[in-house]
Write a protein that holds these residues in place. Structure first.
Motif, mmCIF file in Angstrom:
data_model
loop_
_atom_site.group_PDB
_atom_site.id
_atom_site.type_symbol
_atom_site.label_atom_id
_atom_site.label_comp_id
_atom_site.label_asym_id
_atom_site.label_seq_id
_atom_site.Cartn_x
_atom_site.Cartn_y
_atom_site.Cartn_z
ATOM 1 N N GLN A 209 77.339 -32.441 -58.018
ATOM 2 C CA GLN A 209 77.405 -30.987 -57.921
ATOM 3 C C GLN A 209 77.202 -30.575 -56.461
ATOM 4 O OE1 GLN A 209 78.046 -29.399 -60.676
ATOM 5 N NE2 GLN A 209 77.678 -27.231 -60.226
ATOM 6 N N VAL A 210 78.000 -29.592 -56.024
ATOM 7 C CA VAL A 210 77.892 -29.048 -54.669
ATOM 8 C C VAL A 210 77.744 -27.538 -54.789
ATOM 9 C CG1 VAL A 210 78.969 -28.799 -52.415
ATOM 10 C CG2 VAL A 210 79.326 -30.900 -53.729
ATOM 11 N N HIS A 211 76.724 -27.011 -54.157
ATOM 12 C CA HIS A 211 76.499 -25.567 -54.140
ATOM 13 C C HIS A 211 76.854 -25.038 -52.762
ATOM 14 C CE1 HIS A 211 74.898 -21.723 -55.284
ATOM 15 N NE2 HIS A 211 74.006 -21.739 -54.324
ATOM 16 N N LEU A 212 77.666 -23.961 -52.738
ATOM 17 C CA LEU A 212 78.180 -23.427 -51.473
ATOM 18 C C LEU A 212 77.814 -21.962 -51.330
ATOM 19 C CD1 LEU A 212 81.779 -24.925 -51.807
ATOM 20 C CD2 LEU A 212 79.894 -25.850 -50.445
ATOM 21 N N VAL A 213 77.359 -21.598 -50.136
ATOM 22 C CA VAL A 213 77.014 -20.203 -49.859
ATOM 23 C C VAL A 213 77.658 -19.790 -48.537
ATOM 24 C CG1 VAL A 213 75.174 -18.550 -49.462
ATOM 25 C CG2 VAL A 213 74.820 -20.426 -51.077
ATOM 26 N N GLU A 214 78.565 -18.798 -48.639
ATOM 27 C CA GLU A 214 79.244 -18.297 -47.443
ATOM 28 C C GLU A 214 78.481 -17.114 -46.847
ATOM 29 O OE1 GLU A 214 82.843 -18.936 -50.377
ATOM 30 O OE2 GLU A 214 80.864 -18.027 -50.478
ATOM 31 N N SER A 215 78.715 -16.891 -45.571
ATOM 32 C CA SER A 215 78.189 -15.705 -44.892
ATOM 33 C C SER A 215 79.062 -15.412 -43.684
ATOM 34 C CB SER A 215 76.733 -15.915 -44.458
ATOM 35 O OG SER A 215 76.638 -16.978 -43.544
ATOM 36 N N GLY A 216 78.900 -14.215 -43.139
ATOM 37 C CA GLY A 216 79.577 -13.887 -41.892
ATOM 38 C C GLY A 216 80.716 -12.893 -41.999
ATOM 39 N N GLY A 217 81.064 -12.497 -43.209
ATOM 40 C CA GLY A 217 82.143 -11.528 -43.347
ATOM 41 C C GLY A 217 81.716 -10.146 -42.868
ATOM 42 N N GLY A 218 82.677 -9.227 -42.818
ATOM 43 C CA GLY A 218 82.356 -7.875 -42.403
ATOM 44 C C GLY A 218 83.594 -7.067 -42.115
ATOM 45 N N LEU A 219 83.361 -5.876 -41.560
ATOM 46 C CA LEU A 219 84.435 -4.962 -41.195
ATOM 47 C C LEU A 219 84.588 -4.991 -39.676
ATOM 48 C CD1 LEU A 219 86.411 -2.595 -41.718
ATOM 49 C CD2 LEU A 219 84.421 -1.066 -41.631
ATOM 50 N N ARG B 53 82.961 -15.090 -37.208
ATOM 51 C CA ARG B 53 82.732 -16.485 -37.575
ATOM 52 C C ARG B 53 82.104 -16.538 -38.957
ATOM 53 N NH1 ARG B 53 79.109 -21.347 -34.920
ATOM 54 N NH2 ARG B 53 77.385 -20.143 -35.818
ATOM 55 N N LEU B 54 82.794 -17.208 -39.856
ATOM 56 C CA LEU B 54 82.261 -17.432 -41.200
ATOM 57 C C LEU B 54 81.529 -18.770 -41.233
ATOM 58 C CD1 LEU B 54 85.332 -16.395 -43.404
ATOM 59 C CD2 LEU B 54 83.546 -14.949 -42.397
ATOM 60 N N SER B 55 80.469 -18.802 -42.009
ATOM 61 C CA SER B 55 79.706 -20.027 -42.215
ATOM 62 C C SER B 55 79.619 -20.317 -43.707
ATOM 63 C CB SER B 55 78.290 -19.889 -41.647
ATOM 64 O OG SER B 55 78.307 -19.622 -40.265
ATOM 65 N N CYS B 56 79.515 -21.589 -44.021
ATOM 66 C CA CYS B 56 79.355 -22.006 -45.420
ATOM 67 C C CYS B 56 78.381 -23.167 -45.438
ATOM 68 C CB CYS B 56 80.699 -22.401 -46.014
ATOM 69 S SG CYS B 56 80.596 -23.116 -47.666
ATOM 70 N N VAL B 57 77.246 -22.956 -46.072
ATOM 71 C CA VAL B 57 76.222 -23.996 -46.171
ATOM 72 C C VAL B 57 76.338 -24.680 -47.523
ATOM 73 C CG1 VAL B 57 73.770 -24.498 -46.111
ATOM 74 C CG2 VAL B 57 74.702 -22.705 -44.642
ATOM 75 N N ALA B 58 76.357 -26.001 -47.495
ATOM 76 C CA ALA B 58 76.496 -26.790 -48.716
ATOM 77 C C ALA B 58 75.190 -27.485 -49.047
ATOM 78 C CB ALA B 58 77.602 -27.817 -48.541
ATOM 79 N N SER B 59 74.964 -27.664 -50.328
ATOM 80 C CA SER B 59 73.800 -28.422 -50.784
ATOM 81 C C SER B 59 74.158 -29.147 -52.066
ATOM 82 C CB SER B 59 72.601 -27.492 -51.008
ATOM 83 O OG SER B 59 72.886 -26.531 -51.996
ATOM 84 N N GLY C 14 82.277 -16.229 -52.134
ATOM 85 C CA GLY C 14 83.217 -15.434 -51.360
ATOM 86 C C GLY C 14 82.526 -14.434 -50.456
ATOM 87 N N THR C 15 83.193 -14.131 -49.342
ATOM 88 C CA THR C 15 82.696 -13.124 -48.409
ATOM 89 C C THR C 15 83.874 -12.260 -47.967
ATOM 90 O OG1 THR C 15 81.403 -12.757 -46.373
ATOM 91 C CG2 THR C 15 82.904 -14.635 -46.372
ATOM 92 N N GLN C 16 83.669 -10.952 -47.967
ATOM 93 C CA GLN C 16 84.754 -10.027 -47.668
ATOM 94 C C GLN C 16 84.969 -9.906 -46.165
ATOM 95 O OE1 GLN C 16 86.796 -8.040 -49.862
ATOM 96 N NE2 GLN C 16 87.894 -7.649 -47.949
ATOM 97 N N VAL C 17 86.218 -10.016 -45.767
ATOM 98 C CA VAL C 17 86.623 -9.748 -44.380
ATOM 99 C C VAL C 17 87.631 -8.608 -44.416
ATOM 100 C CG1 VAL C 17 87.836 -10.634 -42.359
ATOM 101 C CG2 VAL C 17 86.215 -12.102 -43.584
ATOM 102 N N THR C 18 87.317 -7.536 -43.718
ATOM 103 C CA THR C 18 88.202 -6.383 -43.655
ATOM 104 C C THR C 18 88.521 -6.098 -42.196
ATOM 105 O OG1 THR C 18 87.214 -5.455 -45.658
ATOM 106 C CG2 THR C 18 88.523 -3.966 -44.285
#
Length: 125
Positions: free
Chosen positions: A1-11, A19-25, A118-122
């Motif tokens: 099992q792999v858990h993924l968390v994205e961050s860094g999206g925005g307007l 820059r988007l980041s994705c940390v895996a565990s 998912g992370t929103q990029v606008t």
């Protein structure tokens, strides 16, 4: 099992960078191939970039070549997507995905087993 968390999206404005980041565990990150996908409203999820376990092999969709860069830091269990010269057509929800594999997986979402939220990029023009 792999858990993924994205961050860094925005307007942002057209021409800006993000820059988007994705940390895996959940399992050794070196055994996992990674990809970034995006999905705009009313459209299918599409691959943006992919990277193999070591970071040596990389793939980019034609629409982002020369503007986006995928990279990974195996010591931090993190994959990045540097997005420069953003355009309005880059607006989408961006997802990172993982496949337990050492190779490069570029054919599409069906190849990947694990997904972030998912992370929103606008991008406004």
């Amino acid at each position: 099992q792999v858990h993924l968390v994205e961050s860094g999206g925005g307007l942002v404005q057209a021409g800006d960078s993000l820059r988007l980041s994705c940390v895996a565990s959940g399992r050794p990150f070196r055994s996992v191939a990674m990809g970034w996908f995006r999905q705009a409203p009313g459209k299918e999820r599409e691959i943006v970039a992919a990277i193999n376990w070591s970071g040596v092999d990389r793939y980019y969709a034609d629409s982002v070549k020369g503007r986006f860069t995928i990279s990974r830091d195996n010591a931090k269990n993190t994959v990045y997507l540097q997005m420069n010269s953003l355009k309005s057509e880059d607006t989408a929800v961006y997802y990172c995905a993982a496949k337990v594999d050492y190779g490069l997986r570029t054919r599409g979402p069906h190849e990947y087993d694990y997904w972030g939220q998912g992370t929103q990029v606008t991008v406004s023009s």
